[in-house]
Design a protein around this motif. Structure first.
Motif, PDB file in Angstrom:
ATOM      1  N   ARG A  47       0.829  -1.202   0.000  1.00 45.69           N
ATOM      2  CA  ARG A  47       0.000   0.000   0.000  1.00 45.69           C
ATOM      3  C   ARG A  47       0.869   1.258   0.000  1.00 45.69           C
ATOM      4  O   ARG A  47       2.016   1.229   0.417  1.00 45.69           O
ATOM      5  CB  ARG A  47      -0.918   0.006   1.223  1.00 45.69           C
ATOM      6  N   VAL A  48       0.269   2.368  -0.447  1.00 45.05           N
ATOM      7  CA  VAL A  48       0.931   3.666  -0.446  1.00 45.05           C
ATOM      8  C   VAL A  48      -0.019   4.689   0.145  1.00 45.05           C
ATOM      9  O   VAL A  48      -1.199   4.744  -0.216  1.00 45.05           O
ATOM     10  CB  VAL A  48       1.331   4.120  -1.865  1.00 45.05           C
ATOM     11  N   SER A  49       0.491   5.512   1.065  1.00 41.05           N
ATOM     12  CA  SER A  49      -0.295   6.603   1.640  1.00 41.05           C
ATOM     13  C   SER A  49       0.468   7.903   1.493  1.00 41.05           C
ATOM     14  O   SER A  49       1.676   7.952   1.703  1.00 41.05           O
ATOM     15  CB  SER A  49      -0.593   6.341   3.119  1.00 41.05           C
ATOM     16  N   GLN A  50      -0.255   8.958   1.121  1.00 40.75           N
ATOM     17  CA  GLN A  50       0.359  10.277   0.954  1.00 40.75           C
ATOM     18  C   GLN A  50      -0.028  11.175   2.128  1.00 40.75           C
ATOM     19  O   GLN A  50      -1.138  11.077   2.649  1.00 40.75           O
ATOM     20  CB  GLN A  50      -0.109  10.913  -0.356  1.00 40.75           C
ATOM     21  N   GLY A  51       0.884  12.088   2.535  1.00 37.05           N
ATOM     22  CA  GLY A  51       0.642  12.914   3.710  1.00 37.05           C
ATOM     23  C   GLY A  51       0.930  14.381   3.509  1.00 37.05           C
ATOM     24  O   GLY A  51       1.852  14.917   4.119  1.00 37.05           O
ATOM     25  N   LEU A  52       0.179  15.053   2.649  1.00 36.75           N
ATOM     26  CA  LEU A  52       0.346  16.491   2.456  1.00 36.75           C
ATOM     27  C   LEU A  52      -0.378  17.273   3.554  1.00 36.75           C
ATOM     28  O   LEU A  52      -1.265  16.745   4.232  1.00 36.75           O
ATOM     29  CB  LEU A  52      -0.202  16.911   1.088  1.00 36.75           C
ATOM     30  N   VAL A  53      -0.009  18.552   3.717  1.00 33.57           N
ATOM     31  CA  VAL A  53      -0.708  19.442   4.644  1.00 33.57           C
ATOM     32  C   VAL A  53      -1.866  20.094   3.892  1.00 33.57           C
ATOM     33  O   VAL A  53      -1.657  20.766   2.874  1.00 33.57           O
ATOM     34  CB  VAL A  53       0.230  20.526   5.196  1.00 33.57           C
ATOM     35  N   VAL A  54      -3.082  19.884   4.374  1.00 32.27           N
ATOM     36  CA  VAL A  54      -4.254  20.536   3.784  1.00 32.27           C
ATOM     37  C   VAL A  54      -4.991  21.295   4.884  1.00 32.27           C
ATOM     38  O   VAL A  54      -5.128  20.811   6.005  1.00 32.27           O
ATOM     39  CB  VAL A  54      -5.201  19.541   3.088  1.00 32.27           C
ATOM     40  N   ILE A  55      -5.459  22.489   4.555  1.00 28.93           N
ATOM     41  CA  ILE A  55      -6.143  23.346   5.525  1.00 28.93           C
ATOM     42  C   ILE A  55      -7.438  23.851   4.899  1.00 28.93           C
ATOM     43  O   ILE A  55      -7.482  24.954   4.324  1.00 28.93           O
ATOM     44  CB  ILE A  55      -5.256  24.530   5.963  1.00 28.93           C
ATOM     45  N   PRO A  56      -8.514  23.068   4.964  1.00 27.31           N
ATOM     46  CA  PRO A  56      -9.791  23.554   4.433  1.00 27.31           C
ATOM     47  C   PRO A  56     -10.354  24.660   5.314  1.00 27.31           C
ATOM     48  O   PRO A  56     -10.257  24.605   6.539  1.00 27.31           O
ATOM     49  CB  PRO A  56     -10.668  22.308   4.449  1.00 27.31           C
ATOM     50  N   THR A  57     -10.956  25.654   4.688  1.00 30.30           N
ATOM     51  CA  THR A  57     -11.463  26.814   5.419  1.00 30.30           C
ATOM     52  C   THR A  57     -12.981  26.939   5.324  1.00 30.30           C
ATOM     53  O   THR A  57     -13.532  27.994   5.640  1.00 30.30           O
ATOM     54  CB  THR A  57     -10.818  28.102   4.873  1.00 30.30           C
ATOM     55  N   ASP A  58     -13.663  25.885   4.923  1.00 28.97           N
ATOM     56  CA  ASP A  58     -15.112  25.962   4.690  1.00 28.97           C
ATOM     57  C   ASP A  58     -15.862  26.537   5.880  1.00 28.97           C
ATOM     58  O   ASP A  58     -16.709  27.421   5.731  1.00 28.97           O
ATOM     59  CB  ASP A  58     -15.651  24.568   4.351  1.00 28.97           C
ATOM     60  N   SER A  59     -15.588  26.034   7.076  1.00 31.44           N
ATOM     61  CA  SER A  59     -16.318  26.474   8.255  1.00 31.44           C
ATOM     62  C   SER A  59     -15.456  27.313   9.195  1.00 31.44           C
ATOM     63  O   SER A  59     -15.844  27.573  10.335  1.00 31.44           O
ATOM     64  CB  SER A  59     -16.869  25.262   9.014  1.00 31.44           C
TER      65      SER A  59
END
Length: 347
Positions: A241-253
């Motif tokens: 298996r492969v897992s990716q770990g980027l930084v994401v910052i959703p601002t919806d709420s």
């Protein structure tokens, strides 16, 4: 927004578990609360960074043990444990113990190499052997052998009235070996992970090396994932298996004040992403910030993301509890569904 390919299959998150040195218990309990929230939101996995002599989690196995008793479904992992600080045999015992207590939910991500700032601590960590220690891949291979149940000695059976001995590491968790992950950042380390039957953890840091004279982060990461898969298949590990770990910052709420702080955080970190650094060509991925639809568009344009069907999005280092709750909620309820992910029906 580009049309998605195969839907995202597994959604996880990664946290460093920062704490105030004046009140470390509060910080550790906050991490446990975040993991509980992650399970309630349907996340498939929660991962802990591993830090030594810093104000972050130094004993993720202990934290995973505590989390395993507060949760029932979410997978628990380390991303990553630097083996230069560890005795692989003792680590194998601890991992197997917690895996059994958790019902088979532990995913141990590891890395090799000389410990960070080794010269400042080597005589405390290895008083007699600092200059003889081997911090290469063999350390990871030893851990894998111990966890797989390989016999380590001829001594076994009962001695005396009550003492009974085993030739392998005990306790033994039969499926744990298939949940060992390797944190690779270079082409060679990705291939090595595939050859030795590890799963692959990719992150927001890669080493371009001489293979990429004009590197672009996503293309370097894509090449490493492809090399890992090819090596794994050739070695007979078709289920790797492969897992990716980027930084994401959703601002919806997010509130306007949160958005302001988040954008400032990203702006301060962006300059380091513009070019490869140092002799190994270190590349940092850009933090992705915006609405879930905007982040999804950036992900679908990311060559590394297009190679995976599971992720462990990294939470920013220095945010507070309320920020993490907002970000995790938006990831689970907005970004994940945009990427085609659906929580497990049993969540």
């Amino acid at each position: 927004m580009p049309l998605p390919g195969a839907p995202l299959r597994k959604l996880g998150f990664l946290t460093i578990g920062l704490f105030d040195p004046a009140d470390p218990a509060r910080g550790h309990n906050s991490t446990l609360e975040i993991i509980e929230l992650g399970e309630a939101l349907g996340f498939d996995s929660a991962w802990l960074r591993h830090r030594h002599l810093q104000y972050g989690i130094s004993s993720p196995i202990a934290v995973m043990a505590a989390a395993s008793q507060r949760t029932s479904r979410i997978q628990l992992g380390t991303a990553v444990t630097p083996l230069g600080w560890e005795n692989p045999l003792r680590l194998a015992e601890d991992l197997a113990t917690v895996d059994l207590l958790s019902g088979g939910r532990i995913n141990s991500g590891i890395s090799v190499g000389t410990p960070m700032n080794f010269d400042t601590i080597k005589h405390e960590l290895y008083p007699e052997t600092a200059d003889q220690e081997d911090f290469g891949f063999e350390r990871a291979a030893r851990l894998a052998r111990y966890i797989s149940g390989e016999e380590l000695r001829e001594l076994r059976g009962k001695q005396g009235v009550v003492e009974e001995f085993s030739a392998r590491v005990e306790p033994h968790s039969p499926t744990l070996r298939g949940r060992l992950w390797y944190g690779a950042g270079s082409l060679d380390s990705a291939r090595r992970a595939g050859e030795h039957g590890f799963n692959l953890l990719t992150s927001s840091v890669v080493f371009a090396g001489p293979e990429h004279p004009n590197p672009r982060f996503d293309l370097v990461q894509q090449s490493q994932i492809q090399a890992f898969r090819q090596a794994a298949v050739q070695a007979g590990h078709q289920q790797a298996r492969v897992s990716q770990g980027l930084v994401v910052i959703p601002t919806d709420s997010a509130t306007p004040e949160q958005v302001r702080r988040y954008e400032q955080y990203v702006a301060e970190r962006t300059p380091r992403t513009t070019a490869a650094q140092g002799p190994r060509g270190v590349l940092f991925a850009k933090d992705l910030i915006g609405s879930s639809e905007q982040i999804a568009e950036q992900l679908y344009a990311h060559a590394g993301f297009r190679e995976v069907d599971e992720v462990a999005f990294a939470l920013p280092f220095s945010f507070n509890q309320q920020d993490y709750e907002q970000i995790l909620t938006d990831i689970a309820q907005r970004l994940g569904p945009v990427l085609g992910w659906r929580p497990d029906a049993t969540a």
